[in-house]
Design an enzyme around this catalytic site. Sequence first.
Site, mmCIF file in Angstrom:
data_model
loop_
_atom_site.group_PDB
_atom_site.id
_atom_site.type_symbol
_atom_site.label_atom_id
_atom_site.label_comp_id
_atom_site.label_asym_id
_atom_site.label_seq_id
_atom_site.Cartn_x
_atom_site.Cartn_y
_atom_site.Cartn_z
ATOM 1 N N ASP A 1 -2.095 3.606 -1.925
ATOM 2 C CA ASP A 1 -2.280 3.209 -0.525
ATOM 3 C C ASP A 1 -1.252 3.928 0.350
ATOM 4 O O ASP A 1 -0.212 4.390 -0.134
ATOM 5 C CB ASP A 1 -2.179 1.685 -0.344
ATOM 6 C CG ASP A 1 -0.852 1.100 -0.780
ATOM 7 O OD1 ASP A 1 -0.348 1.477 -1.858
ATOM 8 O OD2 ASP A 1 -0.286 0.264 -0.030
ATOM 9 N N GLU B 1 0.834 -1.283 -2.258
ATOM 10 C CA GLU B 1 2.293 -1.224 -2.423
ATOM 11 C C GLU B 1 2.978 -1.415 -1.084
ATOM 12 O O GLU B 1 3.986 -2.105 -0.974
ATOM 13 C CB GLU B 1 2.699 0.119 -3.036
ATOM 14 C CG GLU B 1 4.166 0.182 -3.471
ATOM 15 C CD GLU B 1 5.147 0.606 -2.376
ATOM 16 O OE1 GLU B 1 6.352 0.426 -2.576
ATOM 17 O OE2 GLU B 1 4.707 1.101 -1.318
HETATM 18 ZN ZN LIG Z 1 5.743 4.553 -1.403
#
Ligand SMILES: [Zn+2]
Length: 378
Positions: free
Chosen positions: A71, A131
């Site tokens: 992401d 994340e």
């Molecule tokens: Zn990162």
Amino acid sequence: MTATAILADLVAFPTVSDRPNLALLDYAADHLHRAGARLHHLPAPCGTKANLVASFGPDGPGGVLLSGHVDVVPVDGQNWASDPFTLRDSGDRLYGRGTCDMKGFVACVLAAAPDLAQSRQPLHVTLTHDEEVGCLGARAMMPRLAGLNIAPEIVIVGEPTGMEIVDGHKGCCEYSVTFSGLEGHGSTPDLGANAVAAAARYAACLLDLAEALKSRAPAASPFDPPWTTINIGRLSGGSTHNVIPARAELDWEMRPVRDGDAAFVHEALRAFTETTLMPMLRAAPGAAIATTTIGEVAGLTPQADNPARDLVARLTGRNATHTVPFGTEAGLFQQAGAAVVLCGPGHIAQAHKADEYVSTDQLAQCSQMLARLAQTLR
Ligand SMILES: [Zn+2]
């Protein structure tokens, strides 16, 4: 395919954290499968995202795990010189959202997959979702890895460190607190329950805790500042001078330097809320102080004995280790019992911004590290 060609394909998937990542994972799975990897798709409950686990070499515990998130942060409001989701190659720099954080590393790993496939030890690649919004994908993945009998001895997280070896970072915990009281006329404070007053007391308690944490700093803390910090990021509530406010909101974060500090803060807040704040709101029938956890990213604690550091030092020829101020998935792997370092291409100063880039030199250094890793494991 070269790492640069793969990076161009990866950048073209607009995998901002609030959007699907399945198309990118299919692309990565195709590369890894063709190299001979055994694959596990671990879908998220939302159905539009997943984590991908790929394994080379023998099954079982031990070996090495290469970790990356797929992401990226949004581009809204940023002034890019070119389309952020089309790789722009200036010769020595590759521009695009995620080039640095951290599709550059993922591209190098996919390009090295045929080489890594020769490993005689367990060698895993994990690609995670979400994340950037609190390591949600990695947190969901950890128990699943144990179920797959994946317990690497060594984990390399390819976050952008300029290919330096990083063996420590603070944790990062974010919370939003809402205070619900009872509205009333300003002239009769005792007939209402002032949510802003409760929020102000709560904020003062956080400031006291921030001071107390300084004296809890570990003797040889590698961090700057060396103690656990607290920041009050937003405090709002109420409408005007003469109305008792029924609602207030407070956003705050804490960056723990060690185990125990978070529990110390949470216990102090719980006690303060119970003994001081809730009595303040007693006039309100629905009085409440509710905390929402936005994210809790575990810290990465430097270890004197760290086989991951020793391995990556041999692979990169670098001896020094560093700590960084940003949180990553590394702490979760450390909690699971692995030796962990961060080492990846690109510099964090170029991440999350307009015209994010990774240099071709950094990508080449990363590819070289992975080639040496493949040699070592062969
Ligand atoms: Zn990162």
